[in-house]
Design a protein around this motif. Sequence first.
Motif, PDB file in Angstrom:
ATOM      1  N   GLU A  90       0.876  -1.367   0.079  1.00  0.00           N
ATOM      2  CA  GLU A  90       0.110  -0.094   0.204  1.00  0.00           C
ATOM      3  C   GLU A  90       0.672   1.247   0.088  1.00  0.00           C
ATOM      4  N   LEU A  93       1.175   2.538  -3.494  1.00  0.00           N
ATOM      5  CA  LEU A  93       0.188   3.380  -4.194  1.00  0.00           C
ATOM      6  C   LEU A  93       0.213   4.769  -3.377  1.00  0.00           C
ATOM      7  N   LEU A  94       0.118   4.792  -2.086  1.00  0.00           N
ATOM      8  CA  LEU A  94       0.327   5.963  -1.474  1.00  0.00           C
ATOM      9  C   LEU A  94       1.342   6.858  -1.966  1.00  0.00           C
ATOM     10  N   ARG A  97       0.506   8.222  -5.478  1.00  0.00           N
ATOM     11  CA  ARG A  97      -0.283   9.360  -5.450  1.00  0.00           C
ATOM     12  C   ARG A  97      -0.025  10.590  -4.830  1.00  0.00           C
ATOM     13  N   ARG A 107     -15.123   9.124  -7.982  1.00  0.00           N
ATOM     14  CA  ARG A 107     -15.736   7.792  -8.231  1.00  0.00           C
ATOM     15  C   ARG A 107     -17.253   7.825  -8.675  1.00  0.00           C
ATOM     16  N   ARG A 135     -13.007  12.534  -3.757  1.00  0.00           N
ATOM     17  CA  ARG A 135     -12.435  12.155  -2.547  1.00  0.00           C
ATOM     18  C   ARG A 135     -11.103  12.822  -2.812  1.00  0.00           C
ATOM     19  N   TYR A 142      -4.321   9.803   5.925  1.00  0.00           N
ATOM     20  CA  TYR A 142      -3.175   9.074   5.327  1.00  0.00           C
ATOM     21  C   TYR A 142      -1.835   9.293   5.154  1.00  0.00           C
ATOM     22  N   ASP A 247     -12.797   6.998   1.080  1.00  0.00           N
ATOM     23  CA  ASP A 247     -12.264   5.571   1.090  1.00  0.00           C
ATOM     24  C   ASP A 247     -13.396   4.701   1.463  1.00  0.00           C
ATOM     25  N   GLU A 276      -7.956   4.147 -12.320  1.00  0.00           N
ATOM     26  CA  GLU A 276      -8.191   2.712 -11.672  1.00  0.00           C
ATOM     27  C   GLU A 276      -9.252   2.213 -11.044  1.00  0.00           C
ATOM     28  N   ILE A 278     -12.181   1.002  -8.263  1.00  0.00           N
ATOM     29  CA  ILE A 278     -11.790   1.396  -6.801  1.00  0.00           C
ATOM     30  C   ILE A 278     -11.524   0.126  -5.994  1.00  0.00           C
TER      31      ILE A 278
END
Length: 355
Positions: A90, A93-94, A97, A107, A135, A142, A247, A276, A278
């Motif tokens: 993870e 991914l973070l 971003r 979304r 979002r 996060y 999220d 991507e 969700i």
Amino acid sequence: MKKNIAVLPGDGIGPEIIAQAVAVLDAVAERYGHEFNYEYAQIGACAIDACGDPYPQETHEICMRADAILFGSIGDPKYDNDPAAKVRPEQGLLRMRKSLGLYANIRPVKPYDSLLDASPLKNERVAGSDFIVVRELTGGIYFGEPRGRDASGNTAFDNCVYSREEIERVAHVAFQYALRRRGKVTLVDKANVLETSRLWRETVKRIHQSDYPGVSLDFMFVDNAAMKMVSNPKDFDVILTENMFGDILSDVSGVINGSIGLIPSASFGKERSLFEPIHGSYPQAAGRDIANPIATILSAAMMLEDAFGLSEEAQAVKDACAKAISDGVCTEDIIPGSRYGTKATGQYIVDIIKA
Ligand code: IPM
Ligand code: MN
């Protein structure tokens, strides 16, 4: 049109669903006379296995030189079951971003009429729902500092931090969407408890008054919003919210759609845009040809429209997905006992586009 696309399949079902989205992009290129070049890169658990880093520098460079990024999913049970792991998929991914500055994640939720029975909610509640979750994606709990453990190791903390500027830029995105939709923004927060939420309210109200007086703006606490989303989803048009609430609420919205395997997303920011599904990496399904490829294919459609301005092509992809679903050609998450797997569903959509 000639475009370079960074393709990051990731872990679990990522490679299978991405293969179908790339096949759909190839079909679009063939039918409409475009040229899409793909550069593949690693992220997540597979990148940790390959080089010890869930977001290698090479992957970042590939993303930075692409016109847009298509991403599958990341995550692996071997890390989920090991809370002490120092490096986690993870984090890849973070970091991606954050380093690409992808602060706004869109979304969209709009159930297919032919699929209303796939939702556990009553048809009349779900039918006609059409909203998007905007979002915030690079702030809040996060990423906030400080985070970690105290010296004893028995106390842990994750700080929730937002600056006015971080709120403003994503609020503009939400209001701009509202102008093109039904003109309503709902800010979801926890302003009765959190100082960050009070800053969100203050900032969003100010932007609303100065720049978007024609849009209607209301406020909802996140606990209430979760309830309203399943009891009255039609009340929403644009939901604007911070990272963690977005999220959680967007997974809830998967229930309205009938399957989380149908919801795509687009992330916009300073550097690049990324597309991507969700849903996550669904490791139990990996390699079994049962994962629904439609969320990823619809993410590719969002890429065509939002990154490349190819609206007609995007519509053709969306129509092909809708036709596959109404023809009963999709995976078992929405068609119980379906004989169509990931590949067959993707191929059916490809054939419609090429026809
Ligand atoms: C999502 C996912 C990620 C998130 C995880 C995999 C870190 O759940 O994109 O919704 O929490 O943002
Ligand atoms: Mn999530």
